[in-house]
Design an enzyme around this catalytic site. Structure first.
Site, mmCIF file in Angstrom:
data_model
loop_
_atom_site.group_PDB
_atom_site.id
_atom_site.type_symbol
_atom_site.label_atom_id
_atom_site.label_comp_id
_atom_site.label_asym_id
_atom_site.label_seq_id
_atom_site.Cartn_x
_atom_site.Cartn_y
_atom_site.Cartn_z
ATOM 1 N N CYS A 281 0.872 -1.175 0.000
ATOM 2 C CA CYS A 281 0.000 0.000 0.000
ATOM 3 C C CYS A 281 0.907 1.222 0.000
ATOM 4 C CB CYS A 281 -0.862 0.050 1.255
ATOM 5 S SG CYS A 281 -1.855 -1.419 1.528
ATOM 6 N N ARG B 280 1.463 1.731 -5.995
ATOM 7 C CA ARG B 280 1.609 0.774 -4.900
ATOM 8 C C ARG B 280 0.284 0.098 -4.533
ATOM 9 N NH1 ARG B 280 6.189 1.088 -2.178
ATOM 10 N NH2 ARG B 280 5.230 0.043 -0.420
ATOM 11 N N TRP C 259 -3.868 -1.538 -1.284
ATOM 12 C CA TRP C 259 -3.858 -2.747 -2.118
ATOM 13 C C TRP C 259 -4.221 -3.843 -1.142
ATOM 14 C CZ3 TRP C 259 -3.349 -4.068 -7.130
ATOM 15 C CH2 TRP C 259 -2.963 -5.363 -7.444
ATOM 16 N N ASN D 205 0.768 -0.217 5.993
ATOM 17 C CA ASN D 205 1.191 -0.964 4.813
ATOM 18 C C ASN D 205 1.930 -2.185 5.328
ATOM 19 O OD1 ASN D 205 2.304 -1.877 2.393
ATOM 20 N ND2 ASN D 205 4.049 -0.483 2.550
ATOM 21 N N GLY D 206 1.452 -3.380 4.982
ATOM 22 C CA GLY D 206 2.117 -4.595 5.453
ATOM 23 C C GLY D 206 1.085 -5.630 5.869
ATOM 24 N N GLU E 71 10.624 -20.768 -18.133
ATOM 25 C CA GLU E 71 10.353 -19.379 -17.736
ATOM 26 C C GLU E 71 11.458 -18.447 -18.253
ATOM 27 O OE1 GLU E 71 7.865 -17.825 -16.795
ATOM 28 O OE2 GLU E 71 8.609 -15.990 -15.869
ATOM 29 N N LYS F 164 10.620 -15.322 -20.693
ATOM 30 C CA LYS F 164 10.996 -13.928 -20.396
ATOM 31 C C LYS F 164 11.723 -13.331 -21.598
ATOM 32 C CE LYS F 164 9.000 -12.916 -17.701
ATOM 33 N NZ LYS F 164 8.060 -13.779 -17.143
ATOM 34 N N GLU G 114 9.306 -12.750 -24.626
ATOM 35 C CA GLU G 114 8.323 -11.699 -24.353
ATOM 36 C C GLU G 114 8.864 -10.294 -24.575
ATOM 37 O OE1 GLU G 114 5.368 -12.383 -20.668
ATOM 38 O OE2 GLU G 114 7.436 -12.814 -20.174
ATOM 39 N N HIS H 116 16.885 -35.363 -28.779
ATOM 40 C CA HIS H 116 15.768 -35.861 -29.578
ATOM 41 C C HIS H 116 15.285 -34.832 -30.583
ATOM 42 C CE1 HIS H 116 15.612 -39.456 -27.133
ATOM 43 N NE2 HIS H 116 15.890 -38.654 -26.107
ATOM 44 N N LYS I 171 -0.917 -7.293 -20.041
ATOM 45 C CA LYS I 171 -0.668 -7.747 -18.669
ATOM 46 C C LYS I 171 -1.695 -8.792 -18.263
ATOM 47 C CE LYS I 171 1.342 -7.636 -14.703
ATOM 48 N NZ LYS I 171 2.558 -8.477 -14.744
HETATM 49 C C1 G6P Z 1 -0.404 -12.654 -19.699
HETATM 50 C C2 G6P Z 1 0.752 -11.927 -19.032
HETATM 51 C C3 G6P Z 1 1.687 -12.926 -18.360
HETATM 52 C C4 G6P Z 1 0.918 -13.797 -17.394
HETATM 53 C C5 G6P Z 1 -0.285 -14.477 -18.060
HETATM 54 C C6 G6P Z 1 -1.194 -15.123 -17.038
HETATM 55 O O1 G6P Z 1 0.092 -13.409 -20.751
HETATM 56 O O2 G6P Z 1 1.466 -11.165 -19.996
HETATM 57 O O3 G6P Z 1 2.721 -12.240 -17.671
HETATM 58 O O4 G6P Z 1 1.772 -14.783 -16.865
HETATM 59 O O5 G6P Z 1 -1.065 -13.509 -18.753
HETATM 60 O O6 G6P Z 1 -1.748 -14.119 -16.247
HETATM 61 P P1 G6P Z 1 -2.308 -14.342 -14.798
HETATM 62 O O7 G6P Z 1 -2.770 -12.968 -14.376
HETATM 63 O O8 G6P Z 1 -3.452 -15.293 -14.906
HETATM 64 O O9 G6P Z 1 -1.223 -14.884 -13.961
#
Ligand code: G6P
Length: 602
Positions: free
Chosen positions: A2, A27, A74, A100-101, A477, A481, A484, A500, A597
């Protein structure tokens, strides 16, 4: 996560606070509130919604007073709502407080306070603090002493701003594992979660450390130790950031800032789940048929979860991409099924659809979510929060490592409930998890070196990421990254699969990133690295065994960590490599092309 901003001086407090809240909106932004004081009376306005809307609706800018505190929320405990918005007050209405916490032991404290007749207005963990101070104030004249005594009863993380009508000229601010910084002005002083909130007025800042509190008047400040009440001398820093830089805490992009926030986020995930994990583990212990559903990075967290569940709880979940699950598994779900949905946003269309299907078929649904009050939390029977705070960069970073933290805690507790693994080992893992934030801190120090490495790789067009066992998802992952944000083609795969097919693609200089923590299959991994090297690949290895240096072109020496905890630590250099490659290639890592996002359509 927060945001807090406090002001004491000669200006109308509400104006400084509203501006500060806007700068802290990153935040948290599900609700906000302000308290000001004039003539010994507290004025409080708060509600659910965005700061601009609330400023208009509640008339924030019409609040009287030259001292006050604001909060942008938040949600962690308690859904976003008007009553759960901060500030919270005690039964007498003389003390108001923002937080906040996460207070870990709030449930027991609340129970005791209720027994002693305190009235609670909200579902927040925060409200216990203000009632505890009220209670201590009955046995001492000194507000400061009452506050100190009350705060020493808390377990967890907290940054607090506190105002008391009995002391007309001061504000209190406290820091313990949540950020708080003082802004020192001329005839006015400030406190905030982050520098941008007051940078417009002063660039002189004092960063509080954990276990410290400050008393601000308009002309003075003092910082003290929470345990002893003794004065602490603090250096005053001159901040040289521009406002734009300061919003990202001096980082050029939100993604980098969020990568650096991981130690704190992981700590919050641990604190935030410590008192709820047992009950969830007990609820789900009886299920044998378990699916984990998720998309993107959350799906990779699910894959790590599978290894954790297998190794610790001796249960083998089926991990499915939610878009596949919703069309393929309908006939296999019944009331004996547990579906674990992992989603940062809690709004991903495919994941929500998979959850709804599971509910329709009578399955139990557990959600692991970052955004409190999101749709996923409303569909699920049970929810665990990742407590990572808002993530603005499209590429998930801190929400991934906190998902892994929660899954680790869950698998450990499940193993404890089921008695599947030696208790000593579970304790070791639990303690190991507590030191993971420090390990991540140590890995973040490699940032400069990783940037140099990225410079040497910026012209490459294909990358391979390989791992074995629990490191396979880390390889996936790492590759995700890179794709993306740098738009470089990358593949993540189990090292055993190399022979393979993918080996045919290896030629001189093709980067192969090997994720090689010590564990069951390290020697096999060395073999796979040798295979790639023999084809001329450029080997970048992450590991803790010196032997790996011999077979690598670049060796990233990682801290020694149990293999089961390694995914949280090992992904960090991969995030940094992807980040630097994106920037070197002229891309904006916060807003990668074609990606969103949160994917709320099928
Ligand atoms: C989108 C975002 C990713 C995320 C995925 C799943 O592709 O760009 O960063 O991992 O959605 O989103 P979620 O909110 O369900 O974790």
């Amino acid at each position: 996560m927060c945001g807090i901003i406090g002001y004491i001086g000669n200006r109308p407090a509400c104006e400084v606070i509203v501006k500060g809240l806007k700068r802290l909106e990153y935040r948290g932004y599900d609700s906000a509130g302000i308290v000001t004081e004039e003539g010994g009376e507290l004025f409080i306005r708060k509600g659910a919604g965005k700061i601009d809307e609330l400023t208009e609706k509640l008339g924030f800018l019409k609040m009287p007073g030259r001292r006050g505190i604001g909060h942008t929320r938040w949600a962690t405990h308690g859904v976003p709502s008007d009553v759960n918005a901060h500030p919270h007050t005690d039964c007498t209405g003389k003390i108001a407080l923002v937080h906040n916490g996460i207070i870990e032991n709030f449930a027991e404290l609340k129970e005791e306070l209720l027994k002693r007749g305190h009235r609670f207005e909200s579902d927040t963990d925060t409200e216990v603090i203000v009632h505890l101070i009220e209670e201590e104030l009955e046995s001492t004249e000194s507000f400061e002493e009452a506050m100190r005594r009350a705060l020493l009863k808390l377990k967890g993380s907290f940054a607090l701003g506190i105002i008391y009508t009995g002391e007309p000229d001061r504000l209190y601010f406290v820091r313990n594992e949540s950020p708080l910084v003082l802004g020192i002005g001329e005839g006015e002083n400030f406190a905030a979660s982050d520098v941008p909130a007051f940078l417009e007025y002063t660039n002189k800042a004092i960063f509080l450390d954990d276990g410290e509190y400050a008393i601000l008047t308009k002309d003075s400040y003092v910082v003290k130790n929470l345990d002893t009440g003794e004065i602490v001398e603090k250096p005053v820093h001159e901040i040289e950031w521009t406002l734009e830089m300061a919003e990202k805490a001096g980082f050029p992009h939100f993604m980098l800032k969020e990568i650096y926030e991981q130690p704190g986020a992981i700590r919050d995930a641990i604190h935030g789940n410590a008192d709820v994990i047992r009950a969830v583990a007990e609820e789900i212990a009886k299920y044998e048929k378990i699916f984990i559903v998720a998309m993107g990075t959350s799906y990779h967290a699910g894959l790590v979860g599978k290894y954790l569940f297998q190794r610790l709880a001796r249960k083998v979940p089926i991990v499915e991409d939610a878009s596949e699950f919703r069309y393929e598994f309908e006939d296999l779900i019944d009331e004996n099924t547990l579906v674990i949905a992992i989603t940062q946003s809690g709004e991903t269309a495919d994941t929500l659809a998979a959850m709804k299907l599971a509910k329709k078929k009578g399955a139990k649904v557990l959600a692991i979510v970052n955004v409190v009050g999101s749709m996923a939390t409303r569909i699920a029977d049970l929810t665990l929060y990742t407590h990572a705070g808002p993530e603005i960069g499209v590429a998930a970073t801190k929400t991934y490592t906190t998902q892994l933290t929660v899954l680790t805690m869950l698998a450990v507790e499940l193993a404890r409930v089921l008695g599947t693994v030696d208790e000593d080992y579970l304790n070791e893992l639990e303690n190991g998890l507590k030191s993971v934030p420090e390990m991540v801190e140590s890995v973040l120090k490699y940032d400069g070196g990783l940037r140099e490495l990225a410079e040497s790789l910026a012209e490459k067009s294909d990358f391979f990421y390989i791992g074995r066992g629990i490191s396979v998802p880390t390889a996936l992952e790492g590759a995700l990254k890179l794709k993306e944000i740098s738009y470089i083609h990358a593949e993540g795969l189990s090292a055993g699969e190399l022979k393979h097919g993918p080996l045919a693609l290896l030629e001189d200089g093709v980067p192969v990133v090997a994720i090689a923590p010590s564990g069951r299959t390290l020697d096999k991994m060395v073999g796979n690295i040798e295979e790639s090297r023999a084809r001329g690949a450029f080997i970048i290895t992450l590991g803790d065994n010196e032997e790996l240096k011999r077979v690598s072109n670049a060796f990233i020496e990682m801290p020694e960590v149990d293999e089961l905890l390694s995914p949280i630590v090992y992904v960090v250099p991969l995030q940094l490599i992807a980040y630097h490659l994106a920037v070197l290639r002229g891309n904006d890592p916060d807003k990668p092309r074609n990606l969103a996002k949160s994917v709320t359509v099928e």
